[in-house]
Design a protein around this motif. Structure first.
Motif, PDB file in Angstrom:
ATOM      1  N   GLY A 278       0.797  -1.213   0.000  1.00 39.38           N
ATOM      2  CA  GLY A 278       0.000   0.000   0.000  1.00 39.38           C
ATOM      3  C   GLY A 278       0.832   1.267   0.000  1.00 39.38           C
ATOM      4  O   GLY A 278       2.072   1.242   0.041  1.00 39.38           O
ATOM      5  N   VAL A 279       0.130   2.385  -0.013  1.00 40.99           N
ATOM      6  CA  VAL A 279       0.764   3.692  -0.171  1.00 40.99           C
ATOM      7  C   VAL A 279       1.711   4.023   0.979  1.00 40.99           C
ATOM      8  O   VAL A 279       2.840   4.469   0.746  1.00 40.99           O
ATOM      9  N   ALA A 280       1.292   3.805   2.222  1.00 44.27           N
ATOM     10  CA  ALA A 280       2.159   4.150   3.367  1.00 44.27           C
ATOM     11  C   ALA A 280       3.459   3.360   3.309  1.00 44.27           C
ATOM     12  O   ALA A 280       4.548   3.921   3.499  1.00 44.27           O
ATOM     13  N   GLY A 281       3.376   2.075   3.028  1.00 42.19           N
ATOM     14  CA  GLY A 281       4.578   1.253   2.902  1.00 42.19           C
ATOM     15  C   GLY A 281       5.430   1.671   1.723  1.00 42.19           C
ATOM     16  O   GLY A 281       6.663   1.655   1.793  1.00 42.19           O
ATOM     17  N   TYR A 282       4.772   2.044   0.622  1.00 38.53           N
ATOM     18  CA  TYR A 282       5.517   2.482  -0.554  1.00 38.53           C
ATOM     19  C   TYR A 282       6.301   3.754  -0.247  1.00 38.53           C
ATOM     20  O   TYR A 282       7.460   3.891  -0.622  1.00 38.53           O
ATOM     21  N   LEU A 283       5.682   4.690   0.450  1.00 39.14           N
ATOM     22  CA  LEU A 283       6.391   5.924   0.813  1.00 39.14           C
ATOM     23  C   LEU A 283       7.611   5.623   1.668  1.00 39.14           C
ATOM     24  O   LEU A 283       8.689   6.207   1.461  1.00 39.14           O
ATOM     25  N   ASP A 284       7.486   4.711   2.617  1.00 46.37           N
ATOM     26  CA  ASP A 284       8.637   4.312   3.441  1.00 46.37           C
ATOM     27  C   ASP A 284       9.723   3.687   2.571  1.00 46.37           C
ATOM     28  O   ASP A 284      10.910   3.998   2.722  1.00 46.37           O
ATOM     29  N   PHE A 285       9.316   2.794   1.672  1.00 44.64           N
ATOM     30  CA  PHE A 285      10.262   2.142   0.759  1.00 44.64           C
ATOM     31  C   PHE A 285      11.006   3.178  -0.089  1.00 44.64           C
ATOM     32  O   PHE A 285      12.229   3.137  -0.230  1.00 44.64           O
TER      33      PHE A 285
END
Length: 178
Positions: free
Chosen positions: A55-62
């Motif tokens: 998802g988006v939150a994990g993608y931003l962290d990545f």
């Protein structure tokens, strides 16, 4: 023979999708994570092969971690192909991507990739619903810092972040960043 209203609506939708995929490159290259997040619906997903799926939150962290490895990135949108069906659309976005690591022994990697996108329009606004990246080719070589000075005629260097010249020279584009 003039354009019919449905044709104008389709052209407006295509322009909005083009702007969306171009804003993605700006967000990545300027490290503008607020802009990046705003391009996705909250329930959207992103897939970068085995590196990241989620998802988006994990993608931003990545992305924050991945981009910290690079002094500079540049993502060029080369070809776009969109298909619209009401409030849903699909797109195949061809890109050329440049990445340069930090330091005196920097490495440059250039790739050709495609983003295979699903978009949805909610409340009149197009955003990513899902994005999957496919790599078509890659090339890596040692960076040549002298080439910057020899070739660029002492032009300002692009920078990740709000110090990039685009923020001071193009004030209308500030809505696409800090």
């Amino acid at each position: 023979m003039g354009l019919r209203p449905p044709v104008l609506a389709e052209l407006a939708d295509m322009a909005a999708l083009q702007r969306l995929v171009t804003a993605y490159s700006r967000a990545i290259d300027r490290r503008d994570f607020a802009l990046l997040e705003s391009l996705y619906h909250p329930d959207a997903t992103d897939s970068h092969g085995q590196m990241f799926v989620g998802g988006v939150a994990g993608y931003l962290d990545f992305v924050r971690v991945a981009l910290s490895r690079y002094e500079m990135t540049v993502h060029y949108v080369v070809n776009t192909l969109f298909d619209l069906q009401g409030d849903r659309a699909e797109g195949e976005i061809h890109k050329i991507n440049y990445h340069r690591t930090h330091g005196p022994q920097a490495i440059e990697t250039t790739t050709g990739s495609r983003s295979l996108d699903h978009y949805s329009r909610r409340n009149g606004e197009w955003r990513f619903q899902s994005r999957s990246v496919v790599i078509d080719w890659a090339e890596t070589r040692p960076a040549n810092p002298a080439a910057w000075d020899d070739f660029a005629a002492q032009s300002p260097r692009g920078q990740a972040g709000a110090q990039d010249a685009s923020y001071s020279l193009l004030p209308l584009l500030r809505r696409f960043g800090p």
